[in-house]
Design an enzyme around this catalytic site. Structure first.
Site, mmCIF file in Angstrom:
data_model
loop_
_atom_site.group_PDB
_atom_site.id
_atom_site.type_symbol
_atom_site.label_atom_id
_atom_site.label_comp_id
_atom_site.label_asym_id
_atom_site.label_seq_id
_atom_site.Cartn_x
_atom_site.Cartn_y
_atom_site.Cartn_z
ATOM 1 N N GLU A 216 -27.633 9.791 17.589
ATOM 2 C CA GLU A 216 -26.282 9.608 18.118
ATOM 3 C C GLU A 216 -25.906 10.676 19.149
ATOM 4 O OE1 GLU A 216 -23.478 9.516 14.951
ATOM 5 O OE2 GLU A 216 -24.115 7.546 14.227
ATOM 6 N N CYS B 99 -20.082 12.136 12.462
ATOM 7 C CA CYS B 99 -21.517 12.207 12.729
ATOM 8 C C CYS B 99 -22.314 11.349 11.755
ATOM 9 C CB CYS B 99 -21.975 13.655 12.628
ATOM 10 S SG CYS B 99 -23.707 13.871 13.009
#
Length: 357
Positions: free
Chosen positions: A91, A338
């Site tokens: 990511e 996250c």
């Protein structure tokens, strides 16, 4: 872009071109394509002869990344799930700040340093998946250049606060940040580059010896040892007194302020005793406390602290002359925490594949 190729200097590239029988000036062309234009592969070097590109491709196989998923938040934040050359996913987040006029004022990129994370922090979605592998310097830099191209705007700030513990991938992370900082690369000021660690003491000592003035952020989340061990079990062998000594040494050597990240979690680390422990930890430190809003993580039992608690903590820290700020939550409507978006996509794909079978 290949990790070995991206680390070659102009002189090293010149020697390589001469060895291969090509003119010396081809080295500068290749170097500019890599560091000025941030081309994803040698095929994109349009003014470089095919013979040179073929030799480069053969000697330095591509290690590119591509966008697997991209989502845009109502606040302008863009979250990317990127597919690496080996199929693994990671990511990256682009966070713009706009002026009242609507023009872009600042563009911050939050990069990952590992695929997954071995630290197993109980509040973190990434911690649930474990470690895949370390990212190369090239893969870290490509995250920034991809966001820069997608926004069509210069990246002004980088935070290594995505997936992974950067000090467990120290050499590649530092190589990437030095390249980002270089005037002939992304030219991002060192003080606008922040490395966030769970508090690995060896990494803090190593960073204090680096010439570049990168900013250090430490994920503290509790100044009470028992609570911190519960939240962050993999750093239990690095107790708070030793962490504070390491930070004191870092500050003495670098003369730079340290940021302490603190995620306020209701009835876990937000009591009056927790606040007083944090105040004692900060005593004598040149530091800034960054209070973090909590994003709900599926499967985690935690809830964010109330605004009343946050206000009280802010007032008390300021009353003790401790710099404090409350970070604004970004991208919460697109699985901003996250690991959340990636895990959702992987779960969705897995579920779909099961149904198909």
């Amino acid at each position: 872009m290949n990790n070995q190729l991206i680390k070659l200097s102009v002189d090293e590239l010149t020697t390589l071109m001469e060895t291969w029988g090509f003119p010396r000036f081809r080295a500068k062309q290749v170097y500019e394509w890599i560091h000025k234009h941030h081309c994803p592969s040698v095929d994109a070097m349009t003014n470089v002869p095919r013979a040179v590109r073929d030799k480069l491709a053969q000697a330095f196989p591509s290690q590119g990344l591509s966008v697997f998923d991209r989502q845009i938040s109502a606040d302008g934040t863009r979250k990317y799930v990127l597919r690496l050359e080996d199929g693994l996913l990671v990511e990256t987040v682009g966070m713009p700040v706009f002026k009242e006029s609507g023009l872009l004022s600042r563009l911050t990129v939050c990069v990952s340093s590992q695929v997954g994370c071995p630290m197993a922090c109980s509040f973190c979605a990434t911690g649930k998946e474990g470690l895949g592998r370390n990212l190369s310097a090239s893969e870290i830099i490509q995250q920034v250049s991809l966001v820069q191209k997608d926004f069509d705007a210069r990246v002004s700030n980088v935070v290594v606060m995505g997936q992974g513990e950067p000090f467990l991938n120290y050499e590649e992370v530092i190589d990437a940040l030095k390249l980002m900082n270089a005037s002939d690369n992304l030219n991002i000021g060192a003080r606008h580059i922040t490395i966030s660690t769970c508090g690995l003491i060896d990494g803090i000592h190593r960073l204090s010896l680096e010439h570049e003035q990168f900013t250090l952020a430490v994920s503290l989340h509790s100044a009470v040892q028992e609570t911190r061990d519960q939240l962050m079990p993999r750093v239990s062998q690095q107790p708070l007194p030793l962490l504070k000594k390491a930070l004191e040494s870092y500050i003495e050597k670098t003369r730079r302020r340290v940021s302490l990240e603190y995620l306020l979690i209701q009835k876990v680390n937000d009591s009056e005793a927790d606040l007083q422990a944090l105040i004692r930890f900060c005593s004598g430190l040149l530091c800034h406390v960054n209070l973090l809003p909590m994003n709900a993580v599926e499967g985690a039992p935690y809830q964010p602290s109330s605004m009343q608690t946050i206000g009280h903590w802010t007032n008390e820290l300021e009353r003790h002359s401790i710099e404090v700020s409350m970070r604004k939550s970004r991208g919460s409507d697109i699985a901003g925490a996250c690991g959340q978006l990636k895990n959702k996509l992987v779960s969705r794909e897995t579920s779909h594949n099961i149904q198909v079978m």
